[in-house]
Design an enzyme around this catalytic site. Structure first.
Site, PDB file in Angstrom:
ATOM      1  N   HIS A  54      49.762  40.918  44.021  1.00 46.66           N
ATOM      2  CA  HIS A  54      48.614  40.214  43.685  1.00 46.66           C
ATOM      3  C   HIS A  54      47.268  40.829  43.333  1.00 46.66           C
ATOM      4  O   HIS A  54      46.478  41.077  44.274  1.00 46.66           O
ATOM      5  CB  HIS A  54      48.319  38.972  44.518  1.00 46.66           C
ATOM      6  CG  HIS A  54      47.518  37.934  44.072  1.00 46.66           C
ATOM      7  ND1 HIS A  54      47.695  36.504  44.030  1.00 46.66           N
ATOM      8  CD2 HIS A  54      46.182  37.885  43.814  1.00 46.66           C
ATOM      9  CE1 HIS A  54      46.670  35.795  43.636  1.00 46.66           C
ATOM     10  NE2 HIS A  54      45.693  36.551  43.252  1.00 46.66           N
ATOM     11  N   HIS A  56      43.867  41.015  40.204  1.00 43.69           N
ATOM     12  CA  HIS A  56      43.175  40.643  38.888  1.00 43.69           C
ATOM     13  C   HIS A  56      42.682  41.982  38.255  1.00 43.69           C
ATOM     14  O   HIS A  56      41.580  42.515  38.522  1.00 43.69           O
ATOM     15  CB  HIS A  56      42.080  39.760  39.161  1.00 43.69           C
ATOM     16  CG  HIS A  56      42.417  38.547  40.016  1.00 43.69           C
ATOM     17  ND1 HIS A  56      42.399  37.331  39.401  1.00 43.69           N
ATOM     18  CD2 HIS A  56      42.829  38.375  41.143  1.00 43.69           C
ATOM     19  CE1 HIS A  56      42.948  36.442  40.381  1.00 43.69           C
ATOM     20  NE2 HIS A  56      43.015  36.888  41.560  1.00 43.69           N
ATOM     21  N   GLN A 149      41.573  30.744  35.141  1.00 38.26           N
ATOM     22  CA  GLN A 149      40.495  30.890  36.210  1.00 38.26           C
ATOM     23  C   GLN A 149      39.760  29.445  36.215  1.00 38.26           C
ATOM     24  O   GLN A 149      39.294  29.269  37.356  1.00 38.26           O
ATOM     25  CB  GLN A 149      39.497  32.035  36.108  1.00 38.26           C
ATOM     26  CG  GLN A 149      38.433  32.194  36.916  1.00 38.26           C
ATOM     27  CD  GLN A 149      38.639  32.328  38.494  1.00 38.26           C
ATOM     28  OE1 GLN A 149      39.125  33.652  38.697  1.00 38.26           O
ATOM     29  NE2 GLN A 149      39.042  31.469  39.195  1.00 38.26           N
ATOM     30  N   HIS A 207      47.471  30.272  41.954  1.00 37.49           N
ATOM     31  CA  HIS A 207      46.442  30.507  42.938  1.00 37.49           C
ATOM     32  C   HIS A 207      46.569  28.961  43.705  1.00 37.49           C
ATOM     33  O   HIS A 207      45.756  27.849  43.045  1.00 37.49           O
ATOM     34  CB  HIS A 207      45.410  30.576  42.210  1.00 37.49           C
ATOM     35  CG  HIS A 207      44.842  32.183  41.903  1.00 37.49           C
ATOM     36  ND1 HIS A 207      45.722  32.946  41.018  1.00 37.49           N
ATOM     37  CD2 HIS A 207      43.974  33.067  42.661  1.00 37.49           C
ATOM     38  CE1 HIS A 207      45.230  34.176  41.266  1.00 37.49           C
ATOM     39  NE2 HIS A 207      44.245  34.209  41.934  1.00 37.49           N
ATOM     40  N   GLU A 210      43.093  27.674  47.402  1.00 36.06           N
ATOM     41  CA  GLU A 210      41.918  28.787  47.840  1.00 36.06           C
ATOM     42  C   GLU A 210      40.743  28.189  48.462  1.00 36.06           C
ATOM     43  O   GLU A 210      39.858  28.334  47.650  1.00 36.06           O
ATOM     44  CB  GLU A 210      42.080  29.981  46.789  1.00 36.06           C
ATOM     45  CG  GLU A 210      41.485  31.134  47.579  1.00 36.06           C
ATOM     46  CD  GLU A 210      41.183  32.284  46.501  1.00 36.06           C
ATOM     47  OE1 GLU A 210      41.348  32.081  45.338  1.00 36.06           O
ATOM     48  OE2 GLU A 210      40.900  33.369  47.140  1.00 36.06           O
ATOM     49  N   ASP A 306      44.230  41.654  45.629  1.00 41.46           N
ATOM     50  CA  ASP A 306      43.637  40.662  44.956  1.00 41.46           C
ATOM     51  C   ASP A 306      42.573  41.176  43.996  1.00 41.46           C
ATOM     52  O   ASP A 306      42.314  40.817  42.930  1.00 41.46           O
ATOM     53  CB  ASP A 306      42.917  39.619  46.035  1.00 41.46           C
ATOM     54  CG  ASP A 306      42.881  38.161  45.340  1.00 41.46           C
ATOM     55  OD1 ASP A 306      43.104  37.998  44.257  1.00 41.46           O
ATOM     56  OD2 ASP A 306      42.008  37.335  45.956  1.00 41.46           O
ATOM     57  N   TRP A 312      34.435  39.053  43.447  1.00 35.73           N
ATOM     58  CA  TRP A 312      35.219  38.251  44.614  1.00 35.73           C
ATOM     59  C   TRP A 312      34.988  39.375  45.689  1.00 35.73           C
ATOM     60  O   TRP A 312      35.356  38.942  46.826  1.00 35.73           O
ATOM     61  CB  TRP A 312      36.366  37.955  44.365  1.00 35.73           C
ATOM     62  CG  TRP A 312      36.216  36.632  43.280  1.00 35.73           C
ATOM     63  CD1 TRP A 312      36.110  35.515  43.660  1.00 35.73           C
ATOM     64  CD2 TRP A 312      36.453  36.932  41.988  1.00 35.73           C
ATOM     65  NE1 TRP A 312      36.069  34.698  42.564  1.00 35.73           N
ATOM     66  CE2 TRP A 312      36.250  35.482  41.412  1.00 35.73           C
ATOM     67  CE3 TRP A 312      36.703  37.896  40.975  1.00 35.73           C
ATOM     68  CZ2 TRP A 312      36.432  35.252  40.326  1.00 35.73           C
ATOM     69  CZ3 TRP A 312      36.877  37.508  39.653  1.00 35.73           C
ATOM     70  CH2 TRP A 312      36.848  36.402  39.252  1.00 35.73           C
TER      71      TRP A 312
END
Ligand code: 17E
Ligand code: FE2
Length: 410
Positions: A54, A56, A149, A207, A210, A306, A312
């Site tokens: 996982h 991005h 997103q 997702h 979260e 992630d 993030w």
């Protein structure tokens, strides 16, 4: 070529033969054939390659550009990213993804599942990632999730963008129920995503919940639809941090459905330790999903990084060791066997999630992809942050490292 003196997955020293990019023999008593090249692995740990289940890649290496995430929340991260999206171009994406893939490769990663934001009318990140998936094939296997997103129902033309992203070549369909405007939208977005995947024969990676809101219950819909549509383990629920905050009576009821549905989980302990609990004063919740209990129930869980240096998460080197290290701490999984076997979160368990099947694992007849760590077993590798001495993909060495040396001068 005969690799000798390797401790395969913490076992006693053994050997394995590689011919035409495949493992052709594995065992302690193998001797070199006449004229065969040999490599002495010196009793070091050999593992199947690490898998990033996982991340991005489209957002990586953008922290602070154009603004830093000051609150450290997921939602401010989404705002920061929304500003950076305007600057996306094929060149920008290619350059960052190449850098990130090299970071990962140096740390023994050979497979990546990346989420790619498709709430962008140009779909430039999706188009570019599909090209990169082909280009990087010999060094990194990349799986692409069409990730909305900013929502499917809550973003203009969101449904159509998902359909277009699948047509462009996404391997999996995503969703983000906790970000949709309403609970009704969240349920509808999940129905849409799983039905699209069933129709187009794609995997699913959501997702899911979260957020530290105990009322965020996308997971039950994901699991119910996975069961009813017959998608089962093609479906993955990522993050599921709200499950940390669910009441136990609800979790007991939910567990039955989770087991029946056979879905996979991906937890991202490094990043969610940073993002979650941000609205708490004290005590502050850890906000990580119930990894220990899921594992005990026989449910498949892997760990992902992630983010690498993006809105993030302002850090990251592409080392999944940091992810496992944090995961074991925050999930309180520090028993001897738990530490020794923790590599499974970034190897075999992740391989199940990615549906790698016979393409993965140190076994006769499979592609000769493996890594060698500077330790005798995983406990030591984890504790000492051991280097990945070598990474072989289909019999070819694609990365190596020389461990640093420190001396005490007394
Ligand atoms: N987007 C999101 O919704 N959640 C995350 N953890 C990241 C991006 C990294
Ligand atoms: Fe994520």
């Amino acid at each position: 070529m005969l690799f000798q003196n390797a401790r395969i997955e913490n076992a006693a020293p053994s050997s394995f033969r590689v011919e035409d990019g495949k493992f052709t023999a594995i065992g302690p008593d193998l001797v070199p054939l006449p004229g065969e090249e040999t490599v002495d692995l010196g009793g070091k740990l050999a593992l199947p390659p690490f898998i990033e289940s996982h991340v991005h890649l489209d957002t990586c290496l953008t922290a602070g550009d154009p603004v830093w995430n000051m609150s450290g929340t997921l939602f401010e991260g989404i705002e920061c990213w929304s500003k950076r999206k305007d600057k996306l171009s094929p060149k920008d994406i290619r350059e960052r993804v190449h850098r990130a893939v090299r970071l990962y490769a140096a740390h023994g990663v050979q497979f990546i599942r990346t989420h790619v934001d498709v709430t962008d009318p140009s779909l430039v990140a999706m188009e570019t990632m599909v090209e990169l998936r082909e280009e990087l094939r010999d060094t990194m296997d990349i799986q692409i999730v069409a990730f909305p997103q900013e929502g499917i129902l809550s973003y203009p033309n969101g449904r159509q963008l998902m359909v277009d992203a699948v047509r462009l070549g996404a391997d999996a369909v995503g969703a983000i129920p906790h970000f949709e405007f309403t609970r009704e939208y969240s349920v509808e977005s999940l129905n849409f995503a799983l039905e699209l995947a069933a129709k187009e024969n794609k995997l699913v990676d959501v997702h899911c919940d979260e957020i530290d809101d105990e009322a965020s219950r996308g997971l039950e819909t994901v699991a119910a639809r996975a069961l009813e549509l017959g998608l089962y383990d093609k479906v993955t629920a990522s993050h599921t941090t709200a499950m940390h905050s669910y009441n136990n009576a609800y979790v007991v009821r939910l567990m039955r459905l989770l087991k029946m549905s056979r879905i996979n989980f991906v937890s991202n302990p490094l990043v969610n330790t940073h993002l979650q609990g941000r609205m708490d004063t004290y005590p502050k919740r850890r906000g990580i999903t119930r990894v220990k209990e899921l594992c005990e129930a026989g449910i498949n869980v892997s760990f992902g990084h992630d983010d690498i240096f993006d809105p993030w998460y302002p850090m990251g080197t592409g080392s999944l060791r940091d992810v496992v290290f944090m995961g074991l701490h925050v999930c309180q999984m520090m028993g001897y066997e738990e530490i020794m076997g923790a590599y499974k979160f970034i190897t075999t368990n992740a391989a199940k999630t990615l549906h790698l099947g016979e393409e993965y694992g140190i076994a006769e007849g499979r592609p000769a992809s493996f890594i060698v760590l500077d330790a005798e077993h995983y406990y030591d590798a984890l504790n000492t942050n051991a280097s990945v001495l070598a990474s072989y993909k289909k019999g070819k060495k694609i990365a190596e490292s020389t461990p640093g040396v420190s001396n005490t001068l007394f």
